[in-house]
Design an enzyme around this catalytic site. Sequence first.
Site, mmCIF file in Angstrom:
data_model
loop_
_atom_site.group_PDB
_atom_site.id
_atom_site.type_symbol
_atom_site.label_atom_id
_atom_site.label_comp_id
_atom_site.label_asym_id
_atom_site.label_seq_id
_atom_site.Cartn_x
_atom_site.Cartn_y
_atom_site.Cartn_z
ATOM 1 C CE LYS A 25 7.766 32.622 0.244
ATOM 2 N NZ LYS A 25 7.699 31.425 1.082
ATOM 3 C CG PHE A 42 4.415 26.444 4.127
ATOM 4 C CD1 PHE A 42 3.381 25.610 3.726
ATOM 5 C CD2 PHE A 42 5.190 27.052 3.158
ATOM 6 C CE1 PHE A 42 3.119 25.402 2.374
ATOM 7 C CE2 PHE A 42 4.928 26.848 1.802
ATOM 8 C CZ PHE A 42 3.888 26.020 1.413
ATOM 9 C CG ASP A 89 12.172 26.701 5.441
ATOM 10 O OD1 ASP A 89 12.518 27.733 4.836
ATOM 11 O OD2 ASP A 89 11.184 26.017 5.113
HETATM 12 C C1 PLP Z 1 7.395 29.991 0.856
HETATM 13 C C2 PLP Z 1 8.075 29.023 1.748
HETATM 14 C C3 PLP Z 1 8.485 27.754 1.305
HETATM 15 C C4 PLP Z 1 8.159 27.236 -0.070
HETATM 16 O O1 PLP Z 1 8.772 27.947 -1.073
HETATM 17 P P1 PLP Z 1 8.320 27.709 -2.607
HETATM 18 O O2 PLP Z 1 9.284 28.536 -3.378
HETATM 19 O O3 PLP Z 1 6.901 28.157 -2.729
HETATM 20 O O4 PLP Z 1 8.464 26.253 -2.877
HETATM 21 C C5 PLP Z 1 9.188 26.958 2.182
HETATM 22 N N1 PLP Z 1 9.462 27.368 3.437
HETATM 23 C C6 PLP Z 1 9.075 28.568 3.891
HETATM 24 C C7 PLP Z 1 9.431 28.970 5.284
HETATM 25 C C8 PLP Z 1 8.362 29.436 3.080
HETATM 26 O O5 PLP Z 1 7.949 30.618 3.553
#
Ligand code: PLP
Length: 388
Positions: A243, A129, A214
Amino acid sequence: MNGAVMSTYARYPVAFERGEGCRVWDSDGKEYLDFLSGIGVNNLGHCPPKVVEAIRQQAGSLIHTSNLYRIPGQERLAERLTESCFADQAFFCNSGAEANEAAIKLVRKYQRDNGRPGRFEIITTINSFHGRTITTLTASGQEKVQRGFDPLAPGFRYVPFGDIEAVEKAVSSYTAAILVEPIQGEAGVRVPPDGYLEALRRIADHHDLLLVFDEVQTGMGRTGRMWGHQWTKVAPDVMTIAKAIASGLPMGACLASARVAKTLSPGTHGSTFGGNPLCCAAANATLDMLLDDGVLEGAEEKGKRFEAGLRDIMERHKLVKEVRGRGLMLAMVLNAPAEEVAAISLSRGLLLNCTMGTILRFLPPLIVSDEEIERALTILDGVLTDLF
Ligand SMILES: *Cc1c(COP(=O)(O)O)cnc(C)c1O
């Protein structure tokens, strides 16, 4: 439910009014233990005093200027973040998706700037994700976030998470980079096999690819180390974070080594709000608490204690298939639907999250106490006993 809000979320019928530490209170005054932290955002708990004070002070003197001018708090934050890892420079934006957008632009242009214009493809993993924009939902290897939104962005290729051979096979003369989460979060806290990140590094070096981690969910102490990849000796070329970075004010960042970062020259990328004085004040105060006040130090130990408790529950409940994760990023895989477990836990005062249908995910604040861990385990144990 309010009909004026687009129903992009299936919301629980509860609204919180106040929070302190690991606890929140709803509009009826009922107390809850928060073991989700706003999906890995409130790593310092709710309303951490130093962050609240920093936001108050900054809001009273200057909220926003523009990236057309120097922002001292942003410069300080960039220095502190880069000191905490491999990176030399940071770009600030407002979310995880935007941080990944920056990383995607960066790796494509980097390959062009270095005489490899045909390399634009990014290898990502199945069930990953990376966000909800068209490009980052394309990067996310999940049909369910992509369905209905085609045409998707070109230039992505998916391989099973944890499978080195699949990455080797997927590399071609078009490949620009490999993008992975050190531990997959939304996929249900999937930890890759030992040696995975190291092998990705070797493949990237061998083919002149960039390695992008990420760390939007795994970062900011979530796994017990500052960054999830710091459980290994591997360093990526680019890292995206968001986050927990500003304890709930919207902020994301894309960090990179100097060699790579210099590709984003003036005019190639930007953000109106990114790294504004208010969010940077919150982020700097977050780092004060995380790094200087010892919050990070306790996280690994707390994670071990909580994980042991979850394993103990697994012994007693046949429908629990697996407990996995690292630090305070943990999950319990059930042999049954987990949504009802999450809903009943909520009604009994415990916030947690169901992902992938059968997985319970736990992301408690890093400041969680032993007593709060015990209380959460007792509630969860009771819910599983009553439901199954
Ligand atoms: C939550 C998340 C995102 C997206 O972040 P947003 O602030 O909602 O755009 C991207 N990568 C990972 C691994 C995440 O957990």
